[in-house]
Design a protein around this motif. Structure first.
Motif, PDB file in Angstrom:
ATOM      1  N   GLU A  57      40.480  51.508  71.733  1.00 24.34           N
ATOM      2  CA  GLU A  57      41.452  50.882  72.719  1.00 24.34           C
ATOM      3  C   GLU A  57      41.746  49.414  72.119  1.00 24.34           C
ATOM      4  N   ALA A  58      42.531  48.539  72.376  1.00 21.40           N
ATOM      5  CA  ALA A  58      42.615  47.361  72.208  1.00 21.40           C
ATOM      6  C   ALA A  58      42.115  46.412  73.100  1.00 21.40           C
ATOM      7  N   ALA A  59      41.551  45.262  73.062  1.00 28.99           N
ATOM      8  CA  ALA A  59      41.448  44.292  73.979  1.00 28.99           C
ATOM      9  C   ALA A  59      42.366  43.563  74.069  1.00 28.99           C
ATOM     10  N   ASP A  60      42.771  42.924  75.582  1.00 30.20           N
ATOM     11  CA  ASP A  60      43.978  41.965  75.884  1.00 30.20           C
ATOM     12  C   ASP A  60      43.961  40.804  75.474  1.00 30.20           C
ATOM     13  N   ARG A  61      42.562  40.391  75.163  1.00 33.71           N
ATOM     14  CA  ARG A  61      42.250  39.125  74.709  1.00 33.71           C
ATOM     15  C   ARG A  61      40.855  38.909  74.317  1.00 33.71           C
ATOM     16  N   GLY A  62      40.690  37.922  73.571  1.00 34.15           N
ATOM     17  CA  GLY A  62      39.477  37.697  72.843  1.00 34.15           C
ATOM     18  C   GLY A  62      39.499  38.511  71.278  1.00 34.15           C
ATOM     19  N   THR A  63      38.225  38.383  70.692  1.00 36.99           N
ATOM     20  CA  THR A  63      38.167  38.851  69.285  1.00 36.99           C
ATOM     21  C   THR A  63      36.978  39.909  69.331  1.00 36.99           C
ATOM     22  N   VAL A  64      37.323  40.899  68.555  1.00 39.30           N
ATOM     23  CA  VAL A  64      36.247  42.004  68.137  1.00 39.30           C
ATOM     24  C   VAL A  64      36.117  42.130  66.518  1.00 39.30           C
ATOM     25  N   ARG A  65      34.843  41.855  66.171  1.00 38.63           N
ATOM     26  CA  ARG A  65      34.515  42.016  64.572  1.00 38.63           C
ATOM     27  C   ARG A  65      33.414  42.858  64.334  1.00 38.63           C
ATOM     28  N   VAL A  66      33.667  43.946  63.593  1.00 39.27           N
ATOM     29  CA  VAL A  66      32.443  44.675  63.087  1.00 39.27           C
ATOM     30  C   VAL A  66      32.296  44.459  61.602  1.00 39.27           C
ATOM     31  N   HIS A  67      31.063  43.666  61.109  1.00 42.55           N
ATOM     32  CA  HIS A  67      30.735  43.305  60.006  1.00 42.55           C
ATOM     33  C   HIS A  67      31.877  42.422  59.371  1.00 42.55           C
ATOM     34  N   ASP A  68      32.511  41.519  60.469  1.00 45.68           N
ATOM     35  CA  ASP A  68      33.390  40.623  60.027  1.00 45.68           C
ATOM     36  C   ASP A  68      34.706  41.007  59.537  1.00 45.68           C
ATOM     37  N   VAL A  69      35.135  42.323  60.156  1.00 46.05           N
ATOM     38  CA  VAL A  69      36.543  42.966  59.829  1.00 46.05           C
ATOM     39  C   VAL A  69      36.790  43.255  61.215  1.00 46.05           C
ATOM     40  N   SER A  70      37.990  43.664  61.344  1.00 48.65           N
ATOM     41  CA  SER A  70      38.604  44.304  62.669  1.00 48.65           C
ATOM     42  C   SER A  70      37.963  45.780  63.092  1.00 48.65           C
ATOM     43  N   PRO A  71      38.041  46.321  64.079  1.00 49.88           N
ATOM     44  CA  PRO A  71      37.610  47.725  64.357  1.00 49.88           C
ATOM     45  C   PRO A  71      38.469  48.726  63.549  1.00 49.88           C
ATOM     46  N   GLU A  72      39.669  48.212  63.533  1.00 47.55           N
ATOM     47  CA  GLU A  72      40.594  49.345  62.649  1.00 47.55           C
ATOM     48  C   GLU A  72      39.994  49.498  61.222  1.00 47.55           C
ATOM     49  N   GLU A  73      39.900  48.250  60.670  1.00 42.45           N
ATOM     50  CA  GLU A  73      39.516  48.140  59.327  1.00 42.45           C
ATOM     51  C   GLU A  73      38.072  49.016  59.062  1.00 42.45           C
ATOM     52  N   ALA A  74      37.180  48.591  59.992  1.00 46.33           N
ATOM     53  CA  ALA A  74      35.966  49.253  60.037  1.00 46.33           C
ATOM     54  C   ALA A  74      35.813  50.854  60.070  1.00 46.33           C
ATOM     55  N   CYS A  75      36.930  51.174  60.854  1.00 51.62           N
ATOM     56  CA  CYS A  75      36.992  52.617  61.235  1.00 51.62           C
ATOM     57  C   CYS A  75      37.668  53.338  60.142  1.00 51.62           C
ATOM     58  N   ALA A  76      38.886  52.598  59.261  1.00 51.61           N
ATOM     59  CA  ALA A  76      39.182  52.986  58.278  1.00 51.61           C
ATOM     60  C   ALA A  76      38.343  53.332  57.132  1.00 51.61           C
ATOM     61  N   ALA A  77      37.200  52.515  56.968  1.00 56.01           N
ATOM     62  CA  ALA A  77      36.214  52.523  55.869  1.00 56.01           C
ATOM     63  C   ALA A  77      34.893  53.225  56.466  1.00 56.01           C
ATOM     64  N   LYS A  78      35.111  54.062  57.408  1.00 52.66           N
ATOM     65  CA  LYS A  78      33.891  54.791  58.097  1.00 52.66           C
ATOM     66  C   LYS A  78      32.552  53.959  58.283  1.00 52.66           C
ATOM     67  N   LEU A  79      33.078  52.654  58.673  1.00 57.73           N
ATOM     68  CA  LEU A  79      31.499  51.806  58.760  1.00 57.73           C
ATOM     69  C   LEU A  79      31.253  52.257  60.300  1.00 57.73           C
TER      70      LEU A  79
END
Length: 274
Positions: A57-79
């Motif tokens: 799901e996407a947040a309506d506001r604010g920022t979310v980072r997983v090892h300093d990348v977006s959740p979408e990038e982190a998921c694509a790299a299977k982090l």
């Protein structure tokens, strides 16, 4: 660099007078290798927060980072690995086929890790885990050729946890994975999860309704309250590891339980007063 960092995260469902604020101004920073539990009453946004970190799901506001990348990038790299409440095993594959499938269909995950700048250090030196060995560690050595329908609920959940660890995610998200199990099976799976976590040093964000489970498993317990969903306290659990069954007999364990219950009751009182 934090493994997970949320800043002023908000999520609203619906519009106008009927809108429900699921999360309001949530901030949280989790260091790599930590085991962090989210606890709070139903409706406080625990699962929503987990799904936002997972990129579901996407947040309506604010920022979310997983090892300093977006959740979408982190998921694509299977982090990110995700273990839902139900095991969600493919019914036509045996246990070994279920737990090895992610490795077979995500062969480009290591190269994607390498392309995420600083995360090259996280992917470097990682070898494919021995899934047979992980299954044996999880007590499933005799079940590798069985179909999910031939397994108990606890065995299915163990297979789901092994499957999640199979890609060696940097962050493992778990949404009440033991909630449907009896107490004995639940404690057995807690032991096995802690053993795997201690060996693989994965960062874990774990949703639970159980105060005892939160204290036993966690380095930090995040206490949440509803209406709107928010974080009201962070409690560091200073208990020695490994945490075996004897931990339940220690006075400090029960003091942490009492502290968390007090924080939960205080959050409820403040919600009712508002």
């Amino acid at each position: 660099m934090p493994a997970v960092e949320l800043s002023s995260v908000g999520k609203v469902y619906g519009y106008g007078p009927s809108a429900m604020v699921a999360l309001n101004d949530v901030g949280l920073s989790i260091e790599p290798g930590r085991f962090v539990s989210l606890i709070g009453p139903s409706g406080c946004g625990k699962s929503t927060l987990l799904r936002i970190v997972a990129g579901l799901e996407a947040a309506d506001r604010g920022t979310v980072r997983v090892h300093d990348v977006s959740p979408e990038e982190a998921c694509a790299a299977k982090l990110i690995g995700f273990v839902p409440q139900s095991p969600a095993l493919l019914p036509w594959l045996p246990v070994l086929g279920n737990v090895t499938l992610p490795q077979k269909i995500n062969r480009d995950a290591p190269s994607r890790r390498e392309r995420i700048g600083q995360l090259a250090d996280h992917g470097r030196g990682k070898t494919q885990p021995d899934m047979m060995a992980l299954l044996i560690r999880a007590g499933l050595g005799d079940a590798i050729h069985k179909l999910p329908a031939q397994l108990s609920g606890g065995m299915q959940q163990r297979a789901a946890i092994v499957r999640a660890f199979g890609l060696q995610p940097d962050v493992l998200l778990m949404d009440e994975p033991f909630s449907a199990l009896d107490e004995f099976t639940r404690e057995s799976l807690q032991d096995q999860l802690l053993d795997l976590w201690d060996e693989l040093k994965t960062t874990v964000l774990f949703v639970t309704h159980s105060v005892s489970e939160a204290v036993r498993m966690s380095d930090t317990v995040v206490v949440m309250a509803p209406r709107p969903g928010r974080i009201v306290d962070l409690i560091d659990i200073d208990l020695p590891r490994p945490r075996n069954q004897r931990l339940f007999e220690e006075r400090r364990f029960h003091e942490y339980e009492d502290l968390i219950r007090d924080r939960l009751h205080s959050a409820w009182r403040s919600t009712d007063a508002a």
